[in-house]
Write a protein that holds these residues in place. Structure first.
Motif, PDB file in Angstrom:
ATOM      1  N   HIS A 149       0.741  -1.308   0.053  1.00 15.36           N
ATOM      2  CA  HIS A 149      -0.083  -0.089  -0.066  1.00 15.36           C
ATOM      3  C   HIS A 149       0.947   1.260   0.203  1.00 15.36           C
ATOM      4  CE1 HIS A 149      -3.380   2.805   0.879  1.00 15.36           C
ATOM      5  NE2 HIS A 149      -2.839   3.193   1.700  1.00 15.36           N
ATOM      6  N   GLY A 150       1.968   1.201   0.845  1.00 11.84           N
ATOM      7  CA  GLY A 150       2.785   2.348   0.874  1.00 11.84           C
ATOM      8  C   GLY A 150       3.551   2.774  -0.376  1.00 11.84           C
ATOM      9  N   ALA A 151       3.974   1.746  -1.022  1.00 11.24           N
ATOM     10  CA  ALA A 151       4.863   1.689  -2.401  1.00 11.24           C
ATOM     11  C   ALA A 151       3.681   2.392  -3.262  1.00 11.24           C
ATOM     12  CB  ALA A 151       5.370   0.428  -2.738  1.00 11.24           C
ATOM     13  N   ALA A 152       2.557   1.688  -3.442  1.00  7.88           N
ATOM     14  CA  ALA A 152       1.440   2.131  -4.500  1.00  7.88           C
ATOM     15  C   ALA A 152       1.102   3.473  -4.316  1.00  7.88           C
ATOM     16  CB  ALA A 152       0.376   1.170  -4.375  1.00  7.88           C
ATOM     17  N   ALA A 153       1.089   4.082  -2.890  1.00  6.93           N
ATOM     18  CA  ALA A 153       0.528   5.308  -2.414  1.00  6.93           C
ATOM     19  C   ALA A 153       1.603   6.199  -3.167  1.00  6.93           C
ATOM     20  CB  ALA A 153       0.102   5.608  -1.081  1.00  6.93           C
ATOM     21  N   LYS A 154       2.933   6.023  -2.785  1.00  6.19           N
ATOM     22  CA  LYS A 154       3.863   6.782  -3.108  1.00  6.19           C
ATOM     23  C   LYS A 154       4.210   7.086  -4.932  1.00  6.19           C
ATOM     24  CE  LYS A 154       8.864   7.871  -2.633  1.00  6.19           C
ATOM     25  NZ  LYS A 154      10.114   7.433  -1.849  1.00  6.19           N
ATOM     26  N   LEU A 155       3.955   5.814  -5.351  1.00 10.34           N
ATOM     27  CA  LEU A 155       4.052   5.900  -6.759  1.00 10.34           C
ATOM     28  C   LEU A 155       2.837   6.649  -7.434  1.00 10.34           C
ATOM     29  CD1 LEU A 155       5.557   4.453  -8.972  1.00 10.34           C
ATOM     30  CD2 LEU A 155       4.144   2.579  -8.975  1.00 10.34           C
ATOM     31  N   GLN A 156       1.691   6.669  -6.982  1.00  8.35           N
ATOM     32  CA  GLN A 156       0.387   7.306  -7.390  1.00  8.35           C
ATOM     33  C   GLN A 156       0.885   8.897  -7.109  1.00  8.35           C
ATOM     34  OE1 GLN A 156      -2.979   5.734  -5.540  1.00  8.35           O
ATOM     35  NE2 GLN A 156      -3.750   5.043  -7.538  1.00  8.35           N
ATOM     36  N   ALA A 157       1.193   9.188  -5.741  1.00 10.00           N
ATOM     37  CA  ALA A 157       1.481  10.582  -5.596  1.00 10.00           C
ATOM     38  C   ALA A 157       2.634  11.150  -6.316  1.00 10.00           C
ATOM     39  CB  ALA A 157       1.751  10.685  -4.149  1.00 10.00           C
ATOM     40  N   LEU A 158       3.503  10.352  -6.744  1.00 10.68           N
ATOM     41  CA  LEU A 158       4.653  11.235  -7.529  1.00 10.68           C
ATOM     42  C   LEU A 158       4.054  11.317  -8.929  1.00 10.68           C
ATOM     43  CD1 LEU A 158       7.595   8.982  -6.452  1.00 10.68           C
ATOM     44  CD2 LEU A 158       7.273  11.375  -5.960  1.00 10.68           C
ATOM     45  N   VAL A 159       3.446  10.349  -9.656  1.00 12.32           N
ATOM     46  CA  VAL A 159       2.631  10.512 -10.835  1.00 12.32           C
ATOM     47  C   VAL A 159       1.823  11.689 -10.939  1.00 12.32           C
ATOM     48  CG1 VAL A 159       1.423   9.420 -12.616  1.00 12.32           C
ATOM     49  CG2 VAL A 159       3.282   7.960 -11.657  1.00 12.32           C
ATOM     50  N   HIS A 160       0.803  11.814  -9.908  1.00 11.50           N
ATOM     51  CA  HIS A 160       0.009  13.120  -9.791  1.00 11.50           C
ATOM     52  C   HIS A 160       0.754  14.270  -9.807  1.00 11.50           C
ATOM     53  CE1 HIS A 160      -3.769  10.782 -10.172  1.00 11.50           C
ATOM     54  NE2 HIS A 160      -3.305   9.990  -9.251  1.00 11.50           N
ATOM     55  N   SER A 161       2.065  14.172  -9.105  1.00  8.64           N
ATOM     56  CA  SER A 161       2.723  15.605  -8.836  1.00  8.64           C
ATOM     57  C   SER A 161       3.225  15.914 -10.248  1.00  8.64           C
ATOM     58  CB  SER A 161       3.732  15.146  -7.883  1.00  8.64           C
ATOM     59  OG  SER A 161       4.819  14.458  -8.345  1.00  8.64           O
ATOM     60  N   GLY A 162       3.217  15.005 -11.419  1.00  9.06           N
ATOM     61  CA  GLY A 162       3.579  15.630 -12.549  1.00  9.06           C
ATOM     62  C   GLY A 162       5.041  14.701 -13.100  1.00  9.06           C
ATOM     63  N   LEU A 163       5.584  13.777 -12.318  1.00  8.24           N
ATOM     64  CA  LEU A 163       6.672  13.239 -12.653  1.00  8.24           C
ATOM     65  C   LEU A 163       6.159  12.057 -13.922  1.00  8.24           C
ATOM     66  CD1 LEU A 163       8.776  12.345  -9.490  1.00  8.24           C
ATOM     67  CD2 LEU A 163       9.508  13.711 -11.333  1.00  8.24           C
ATOM     68  N   GLU A 214      10.151   8.101 -13.917  1.00  5.06           N
ATOM     69  CA  GLU A 214      10.769   8.811 -12.999  1.00  5.06           C
ATOM     70  C   GLU A 214      10.101   8.545 -11.652  1.00  5.06           C
ATOM     71  OE1 GLU A 214      10.055  12.550 -14.738  1.00  5.06           O
ATOM     72  OE2 GLU A 214      12.409  12.767 -15.101  1.00  5.06           O
ATOM     73  N   ALA A 215       8.767   8.280 -11.808  1.00  2.00           N
ATOM     74  CA  ALA A 215       8.141   8.040 -10.323  1.00  2.00           C
ATOM     75  C   ALA A 215       8.516   6.551  -9.912  1.00  2.00           C
ATOM     76  CB  ALA A 215       6.546   8.110 -10.443  1.00  2.00           C
ATOM     77  N   TRP A 216       8.716   5.574 -10.986  1.00  2.00           N
ATOM     78  CA  TRP A 216       8.921   4.363 -10.547  1.00  2.00           C
ATOM     79  C   TRP A 216      10.491   4.366 -10.126  1.00  2.00           C
ATOM     80  CZ3 TRP A 216       6.255  -0.166 -10.562  1.00  2.00           C
ATOM     81  CH2 TRP A 216       7.002  -1.436 -10.554  1.00  2.00           C
ATOM     82  N   ASN A 217      11.244   4.928 -10.482  1.00  2.00           N
ATOM     83  CA  ASN A 217      12.730   5.152 -10.097  1.00  2.00           C
ATOM     84  C   ASN A 217      12.565   5.722  -8.423  1.00  2.00           C
ATOM     85  OD1 ASN A 217      13.758   3.907 -12.066  1.00  2.00           O
ATOM     86  ND2 ASN A 217      14.116   5.829 -13.180  1.00  2.00           N
ATOM     87  N   SER A 218      11.875   6.461  -8.540  1.00  6.24           N
ATOM     88  CA  SER A 218      11.849   7.500  -7.200  1.00  6.24           C
ATOM     89  C   SER A 218      11.201   6.570  -5.969  1.00  6.24           C
ATOM     90  CB  SER A 218      11.079   8.713  -7.344  1.00  6.24           C
ATOM     91  OG  SER A 218      11.729   9.795  -8.025  1.00  6.24           O
ATOM     92  N   ALA A 219      10.033   5.714  -6.291  1.00  6.05           N
ATOM     93  CA  ALA A 219       9.708   4.671  -5.474  1.00  6.05           C
ATOM     94  C   ALA A 219      10.364   3.335  -5.408  1.00  6.05           C
ATOM     95  CB  ALA A 219       8.289   4.674  -5.751  1.00  6.05           C
ATOM     96  N   SER A 220      11.321   3.241  -6.178  1.00  3.99           N
ATOM     97  CA  SER A 220      12.095   1.950  -6.263  1.00  3.99           C
ATOM     98  C   SER A 220      12.334   1.166  -4.832  1.00  3.99           C
ATOM     99  CB  SER A 220      13.479   2.019  -7.205  1.00  3.99           C
ATOM    100  OG  SER A 220      14.280   2.816  -6.798  1.00  3.99           O
ATOM    101  N   VAL A 221      12.714   1.987  -3.897  1.00  4.20           N
ATOM    102  CA  VAL A 221      13.297   1.288  -2.439  1.00  4.20           C
ATOM    103  C   VAL A 221      11.755   0.789  -2.015  1.00  4.20           C
ATOM    104  CG1 VAL A 221      13.946   1.826  -0.186  1.00  4.20           C
ATOM    105  CG2 VAL A 221      15.159   2.835  -2.429  1.00  4.20           C
ATOM    106  N   GLU A 222      10.970   1.460  -2.018  1.00  4.04           N
ATOM    107  CA  GLU A 222       9.618   0.997  -1.366  1.00  4.04           C
ATOM    108  C   GLU A 222       9.215  -0.191  -2.340  1.00  4.04           C
ATOM    109  OE1 GLU A 222      10.317   4.035  -2.058  1.00  4.04           O
ATOM    110  OE2 GLU A 222       9.791   5.278  -0.060  1.00  4.04           O
ATOM    111  N   LEU A 223       9.189  -0.169  -3.489  1.00  2.00           N
ATOM    112  CA  LEU A 223       8.769  -1.190  -4.155  1.00  2.00           C
ATOM    113  C   LEU A 223       9.495  -2.453  -3.861  1.00  2.00           C
ATOM    114  CD1 LEU A 223       8.227   0.661  -7.711  1.00  2.00           C
ATOM    115  CD2 LEU A 223       6.368  -0.145  -6.304  1.00  2.00           C
ATOM    116  N   LEU A 224      10.924  -2.266  -4.070  1.00  2.00           N
ATOM    117  CA  LEU A 224      11.719  -3.423  -3.759  1.00  2.00           C
ATOM    118  C   LEU A 224      11.356  -4.212  -2.388  1.00  2.00           C
ATOM    119  CD1 LEU A 224      14.249  -5.257  -4.482  1.00  2.00           C
ATOM    120  CD2 LEU A 224      15.648  -3.621  -3.323  1.00  2.00           C
ATOM    121  N   GLU A 225      11.145  -3.241  -1.367  1.00  2.00           N
ATOM    122  CA  GLU A 225      10.628  -3.773  -0.178  1.00  2.00           C
ATOM    123  C   GLU A 225       9.494  -4.673  -0.180  1.00  2.00           C
ATOM    124  OE1 GLU A 225      10.743  -0.234   2.493  1.00  2.00           O
ATOM    125  OE2 GLU A 225      12.987  -0.329   2.962  1.00  2.00           O
ATOM    126  N   ALA A 226       8.617  -3.858  -0.627  1.00 10.28           N
ATOM    127  CA  ALA A 226       7.247  -4.678  -1.029  1.00 10.28           C
ATOM    128  C   ALA A 226       7.441  -6.020  -1.762  1.00 10.28           C
ATOM    129  CB  ALA A 226       6.226  -3.993  -1.480  1.00 10.28           C
TER     130      ALA A 226
END
Length: 173
Positions: free
Chosen positions: A4-18, A22-34
């Motif tokens: 949930h945390g990884a998905a929320a961060k990814l969505q927030a980054l995409v909605h912020s205009g990335l 780029e959003a995927w790369n920025s959320a890669s640590v959370e995605l890897l942990e999940a």
């Protein structure tokens, strides 16, 4: 929580205009942990299910059950921070996990050679003098040390500094 945390961060980054990449790369640590947590869960679940379905010798089933528990407890201990953060376990329960883990290590130590031998690996595949089938551990360690390239190289610093120092010290004896 991790997914949930990884998905929320990814969505927030995409909605912020990335851009999505780029959003995927920025959320890669959370995605890897999940993804690691999910894989660990699946491996432990399949291990538990497989051991429960065994209809073999009770001694074999007991050993594999101990090994399965050790594996699960290892992952709990390795990821204790997440388990504590999400309040899946308390500090006291983590202490019990550690105690059980250490108890299982003692139990399985007696069966370690048998468990490794069950995989029928050759000494060459294991690449370990400690697991030599013939039991000649120290002889093999000595032979390996003799063959190791590092033991055949001469350090120039030794020749330049240490050797003269040692010869002077020996001459005084």
């Amino acid at each position: 929580r991790l997914v949930h945390g990884a998905a929320a961060k990814l969505q927030a980054l995409v909605h912020s205009g990335l851009e999505p990449y780029e959003a995927w790369n920025s959320a890669s640590v959370e995605l890897l942990e999940a993804s690691m947590a999910h894989c660990q869960y699946i491996v432990v679940k399949v291990f538990v299910d497989s051991v429960e379905k065994l209809s073999s010798d009770p001694a074999i089933q007991r050993s594999l059950k101990h090994l399965c528990h050790l594996f699960a407890l290892h992952w709990i201990r390795t990821n204790a921070g997440s388990f504590l953060h999400d309040e899946y376990i308390s500090g006291n329960q983590l202490d019990m996990v550690t105690s059980s883990y250490l108890d299982l290590l003692l139990l399985l130590r007696k069966e370690a050679v048998i468990l490794v031998d069950a995989f029928d690996y050759t000494d060459e595949q294991l690449n370990s003098a400690l697991g030599s089938y013939d039991g000649q551990v120290y002889q093999h360690l000595f032979e390996w040390a003799q063959k190791a390239p590092v033991n055949h190289q001469m350090n120039s610093a030794y020749e330049k500094y240490m050797k003269p120092l040692l010869h002077r010290a020996l001459a005084k004896l």
